[in-house]
Scaffold this active site. Structure first.
Site, PDB file in Angstrom:
ATOM      1  N   SER A   1       0.845  -1.202   0.000  1.00 42.16           N
ATOM      2  CA  SER A   1       0.000   0.000   0.000  1.00 42.16           C
ATOM      3  C   SER A   1       0.871   1.239   0.000  1.00 42.16           C
ATOM      4  CB  SER A   1      -0.870   0.015   1.258  1.00 42.16           C
ATOM      5  OG  SER A   1      -1.529   1.266   1.373  1.00 42.16           O
TER       6      SER A   1
ATOM      7  N   TYR B   1      -2.803  -0.796  10.554  1.00 45.93           N
ATOM      8  CA  TYR B   1      -2.817  -1.093   9.118  1.00 45.93           C
ATOM      9  C   TYR B   1      -1.488  -0.703   8.475  1.00 45.93           C
ATOM     10  CZ  TYR B   1      -4.305  -0.951   4.187  1.00 45.93           C
ATOM     11  OH  TYR B   1      -4.406  -1.149   2.830  1.00 45.93           O
TER      12      TYR B   1
HETATM   13  N1  LIG Z   1      -8.552  -0.386  -1.885  1.00 46.26           N
HETATM   14  C1  LIG Z   1      -7.484   0.375  -1.729  1.00 46.26           C
HETATM   15  O1  LIG Z   1      -7.496   1.559  -1.925  1.00 46.26           O
HETATM   16  C2  LIG Z   1      -6.197  -0.237  -1.306  1.00 46.26           C
HETATM   17  C3  LIG Z   1      -5.092   0.607  -1.158  1.00 46.26           C
HETATM   18  C4  LIG Z   1      -3.885   0.050  -0.774  1.00 46.26           C
HETATM   19  C5  LIG Z   1      -3.782  -1.291  -0.526  1.00 46.26           C
HETATM   20  N2  LIG Z   1      -4.879  -2.093  -0.667  1.00 46.26           N
HETATM   21  C6  LIG Z   1      -4.721  -3.503  -0.374  1.00 46.26           C
HETATM   22  O2  LIG Z   1      -5.237  -4.276  -1.410  1.00 46.26           O
HETATM   23  C7  LIG Z   1      -5.710  -5.501  -0.904  1.00 46.26           C
HETATM   24  C8  LIG Z   1      -7.127  -5.735  -1.411  1.00 46.26           C
HETATM   25  O3  LIG Z   1      -7.938  -4.687  -0.987  1.00 46.26           O
HETATM   26  P1  LIG Z   1      -9.393  -4.430  -1.577  1.00 46.26           P
HETATM   27  O4  LIG Z   1      -9.594  -2.963  -1.507  1.00 46.26           O
HETATM   28  O5  LIG Z   1      -9.566  -5.105  -2.853  1.00 46.26           O
HETATM   29  O6  LIG Z   1     -10.267  -5.095  -0.421  1.00 46.26           O
HETATM   30  P2  LIG Z   1     -11.550  -6.060  -0.453  1.00 46.26           P
HETATM   31  O7  LIG Z   1     -12.114  -6.007   0.907  1.00 46.26           O
HETATM   32  O8  LIG Z   1     -12.424  -5.703  -1.591  1.00 46.26           O
HETATM   33  O9  LIG Z   1     -10.901  -7.467  -0.706  1.00 46.26           O
HETATM   34  C9  LIG Z   1     -10.145  -8.110   0.283  1.00 46.26           C
HETATM   35  C10 LIG Z   1     -10.493  -9.585   0.249  1.00 46.26           C
HETATM   36  O10 LIG Z   1      -9.645 -10.245   1.188  1.00 46.26           O
HETATM   37  C11 LIG Z   1     -10.396 -11.240   1.831  1.00 46.26           C
HETATM   38  N3  LIG Z   1      -9.818 -11.564   3.130  1.00 46.26           N
HETATM   39  C12 LIG Z   1      -9.829 -10.829   4.256  1.00 46.26           C
HETATM   40  N4  LIG Z   1      -9.236 -11.486   5.242  1.00 46.26           N
HETATM   41  C13 LIG Z   1      -8.838 -12.671   4.756  1.00 46.26           C
HETATM   42  C14 LIG Z   1      -8.180 -13.796   5.303  1.00 46.26           C
HETATM   43  N5  LIG Z   1      -7.825 -13.836   6.592  1.00 46.26           N
HETATM   44  N6  LIG Z   1      -7.917 -14.831   4.501  1.00 46.26           N
HETATM   45  C15 LIG Z   1      -8.300 -14.810   3.216  1.00 46.26           C
HETATM   46  N7  LIG Z   1      -8.930 -13.783   2.642  1.00 46.26           N
HETATM   47  C16 LIG Z   1      -9.211 -12.709   3.408  1.00 46.26           C
HETATM   48  C17 LIG Z   1     -11.768 -10.638   1.971  1.00 46.26           C
HETATM   49  O11 LIG Z   1     -12.754 -11.660   2.161  1.00 46.26           O
HETATM   50  C18 LIG Z   1     -11.926  -9.882   0.664  1.00 46.26           C
HETATM   51  O12 LIG Z   1     -12.571 -10.674  -0.317  1.00 46.26           O
HETATM   52  C19 LIG Z   1      -5.578  -5.418   0.588  1.00 46.26           C
HETATM   53  O13 LIG Z   1      -4.384  -6.044   1.002  1.00 46.26           O
HETATM   54  C20 LIG Z   1      -5.494  -3.939   0.828  1.00 46.26           C
HETATM   55  O14 LIG Z   1      -4.850  -3.619   2.019  1.00 46.26           O
HETATM   56  C21 LIG Z   1      -6.080  -1.588  -1.035  1.00 46.26           C
END
Ligand SMILES: NC(=O)c1ccc[n+]([C@@H]2O[C@H](COP(=O)([O-])OP(=O)(O)OC[C@H]3O[C@@H](n4cnc5c(N)ncnc54)[C@H](O)[C@@H]3O)[C@@H](O)[C@H]2O)c1
Ligand SMILES: [Zn+2]
Length: 683
Positions: A560, A573
């Site tokens: 991130s 986080y």
């Molecule tokens: N959305 C953003 O702006 C953003 C920015 C920086 C980083 N990220 C990172 O990207 C990744 C995905 O984020 P997103 O926005 O698509 O989120 P999201 O919530 O849409 O998807 C995350 C998925 O991870 C799954 N998950 C959660 N805990 C879990 C576990 N213990 N085991 C297996 N699966 C698990 C959830 O069920 C979900 O389907 C994350 O690591 C997040 O930190 C997102």
């Protein structure tokens, strides 16, 4: 094409008959065999009647044949080829000549078997590869058996490579034996005919059922010999665990010359074969029907250790057997290749048999790998039938070579479209049921990878996999990445689904926006368990498989912007993300020795499709910034240097670039995908 497909047209009847025949695996192997009908239509050029041949073309399966899969030829022109046929050593030229017999455009390319269909003087012809029929066709005394079983109604045709001459031979048989309804083609399959479509179908089924009934009635007990001490199937859980432990090593062996995808089956028919005394002798004889050995290679690799042999012993022995296999294949090539033979296509096995455990089969994609396994099951059925009545005697090795390295076969391979950039690669994406993970799984599949969609939420993971494609492309599995046993089970599921794993995306995550004073110990642990520890566990289990494969690999962390950017209300986080970011560098340094690249992507502000944002974080952020939640994406866009909203697909594209064919020399890199955030620039 002007082919009418009304309810009684020859083409419509042919398609219906083909679909019925192809629907039952006892009648023919997948995509094996072909069918035809002859009839009269009005020639749109002259207005006069013209005799046509509708015949299943090259490729495709009888069970799902449609009009597009038929080649339509003018019968007068096709039969006129007899007068220009230059003889056996130039029979291959006739295949190109079929193109000059086509009636109208469209439809499929005429296959090598077109001659048999066109030249046999019967309005309806079926050529099939039924296991029971090939059992008779590969019995040492197949000719006598044919006479015993069918009397004068079915004629024995000694093995001949499919082509124009075989068509002439069968046409001659039909003339000479007017009472015959078909023939057994030595080493190969059956052909049957009829005056009507119904009659052809009845005759085909009669030959198949009569052969099967004869085998059932007359086969000796234990056609594969008595049980082999120590080779009985392991109990299901044990054999699956052993299969998963061996799969990466075996895929590596099968991929030494060219990377392949794997398929595993522990079907009873395979386990029974491997549990019997004669399996080493029979396996070494190889398959016989041309369709079978084109996909299975002349012989499988058979592990010669009992079911209970420890995994380490099996790995060591497989390594030795792989060397021998490659030497034997090279020797086979050298024995038969002529100066104009195509170059050797790779010396690795396509089928690997492990007693007590099951069969691994391989191919350029999952469907090809699965079908190779299905064909070996066909071959086992053939061997059972042949050994039950007689002695299994497949076609000569030199003939197998003539088929495998046939100029026409080589031309077919050359015509194949270029593979997609990630073809043969097995990807595993965690947290792939939603947002960035889902977009990544979709992108990797679109670029040719087989994808394991892993998520805490099984139902959603399966739904995403199903939207991506069939089980040949994507499978959904359940995992809690913070649980070591669950992570191992996920990697096991991946290697059993596709043979191994090459490309891992550590994406699972969640986000709690809390200040230092509000953050509970539980909050801290949850963030670190899922993201820091979770990606460590996934990298560890996947790297173990990748190292066993010796095929290199990629691990990508979805870290991130917050791994480098510091702001309030983010201690748990942000710290977990920084941990992940440093894992990228640590593992890049450590795994490079195995050809495994480790890189990261730093997204920011991906609102659309993100469960993190939908689950309260977005509302909270919107409230903090004083905008409506629905406008949060464009609000974030305005804060970026490029003023663009970041979507899940943009992150997916970066993952693809990092793992794709262009980025081969980069490891330990983080790529920001945030539309430009100066405070998060890397230095
Ligand atoms: N959305 C953003 O702006 C953003 C920015 C920086 C980083 N990220 C990172 O990207 C990744 C995905 O984020 P997103 O926005 O698509 O989120 P999201 O919530 O849409 O998807 C995350 C998925 O991870 C799954 N998950 C959660 N805990 C879990 C576990 N213990 N085991 C297996 N699966 C698990 C959830 O069920 C979900 O389907 C994350 O690591 C997040 O930190 C997102
Ligand atoms: Zn055939």
């Amino acid at each position: 094409m002007t082919t009418p497909t009304g309810p009684t047209s020859p083409a419509a009847d042919l398609i219906a008959r083909s679909n019925r025949l192809g629907a039952d695996p006892r009648n023919t192997n997948y995509a094996g065999g072909n069918t035809s009908a002859k009839g009269t239509e009005t020639d749109p050029v002259t207005g006069e009647p013209v005799e046509l041949l509708w015949v299943k073309g090259s490729g495709g399966d009888l069970g799902t044949l449609t009009e597009k899969g038929l080649a339509v030829l003018r019968l007068d022109r096709m039969r006129a080829l007899v007068d220009v046929y230059p003889g056996l050593d130039r029979e291959d030229e006739m295949v190109a000549a079929f193109d000059y017999c086509l009636h109208g455009k469209g439809g499929a390319a005429p296959s090598i078997d077109t001659a048999m269909h066109g030249l046999v003087d019967a309005p309806h012809v079926d050529h099939l590869h039924p296991d029971a029929g090939i059992a008779i066709a590969t019995a040492a005394d197949g000719q006598e058996l044919t006479a015993t079983i069918f009397g004068d109604r079915v004629v024995w045709v000694p093995w001949r490579r499919p082509g124009f001459q075989l068509g002439l031979d069968i046409a001659e048989i039909k003339r000479e034996f007017p009472q015959a309804v078909g023939c057994i083609l030595g080493g190969h399959g059956i052909t049957a005919w009829g005056e009507t479509s119904e009659e052809a179908e009845e005759n085909s089924l009669w030959i198949i059922e009569t052969a099967a009934a004869h085998i059932a009635e007359h086969s000796r007990a234990e056609p594969f010999g008595p049980p082999l001490e120590g080779y009985a199937a392991l109990p299901e859980a044990e054999r699956r665990a052993k299969a998963a432990a061996l799969a990466p090593t075996i895929r590596g062996i099968a991929s030494a010359d060219r990377a392949v995808v794997g398929h595993f089956t522990d079907a009873e028919v395979v386990l029974d074969f491997l549990a019997a005394a004669e399996h080493p002798r029979l396996a070494a004889l190889g398959t016989s029907c041309p369709d079978h050995f084109l996909r299975t290679k002349v012989e499988p690799l058979v592990l010669d250790l009992p079911a209970e042999a420890p995994v380490e012993d099996c790995v060591a022995r497989l390594g030795e057997l792989a060397v021998t296999y490659r030497e034997r294949y090279q020797a086979y090539y050298d024995r038969h290749a002529t100066p104009d033979s195509p170059a050797i296509r790779g010396k690795d096995p396509l089928v690997v048999l492990v007693p007590g455990v099951g069969m691994f089969s391989f191919g350029k994609d999952k469907q090809t790998a699965r079908v190779a396994g299905e064909f070996y099951v066909n071959a086992i059925n053939v061997m059972r039938g042949a050994e039950g009545l007689s002695t299994y005697t497949p076609i000569e090795e030199s003939e197998k070579f003539r088929i495998e390295y046939w100029a026409l076969e080589e031309a077919k391979l050359q015509r194949m479209p270029a593979p997609k950039p990630l073809a043969t690669r097995v990807a595993l994406v965690t947290g792939a049921a939603s947002g960035i993970g889902r977009a990544t799984a979709e992108k990797l599949a679109a670029e040719g990878a087989c994808v394991v969609v892993a998520d805490l939420d099984l139902a959603r993971a399966q739904a995403v996999a199903a939207e991506i494609g069939s089980a040949d492309v994507a499978v959904g599995v359940q995992v809690d990445v913070s649980d070591a046993a669950a992570v191992q089970a996920m990697v096991d599921a991946a290697v059993l689904a596709f043979g191994g794993v090459d490309l891992v995306v550590n994406n699972a995550g969640l986000s709690l926006s809390r200040s230092l004073l509000e953050t509970t110990e539980r909050d801290w642990d949850l963030q670190h368990d899922v993201m820091a520890k979770g990606s460590f566990l996934v990298a560890q289990a996947a790297a173990r498989a990748m190292i066993a494969q010796e095929m290199g690999g990629d691990i990508v962390y979805i870290s991130s912007k917050n791994s480098v950017f510091a702001g309030p209300n983010n201690v748990a986080y942000g710290a977990a993300k920084a941990d992940q970011a440093h894992q990228v560098r640590l593992l890049a340094a450590e795994l490079g020795a195995h050809g495994i690249k480790v890189n990261g992507v730093n997204p920011d502000g991906v609102v659309q499709g993100s469960g993190i944002f939908a689950g309260g974080w977005g509302a909270n952020r919107a409230a903090v910034y004083g905008v409506e939640e629905k406008d949060l994406g464009s609000f974030y866009a305005q804060r970026t240097i490029l003023k663009r909203e970041v979507l899940p697909g943009h992150i997916a594209n970066a993952v693809f670039v990092l793992c794709g064919p262009e980025m081969t020399h980069t490891t330990g890199l983080h790529v920001p995908v945030d539309a430009g955030v100066a405070a998060a620039f890397l230095r």
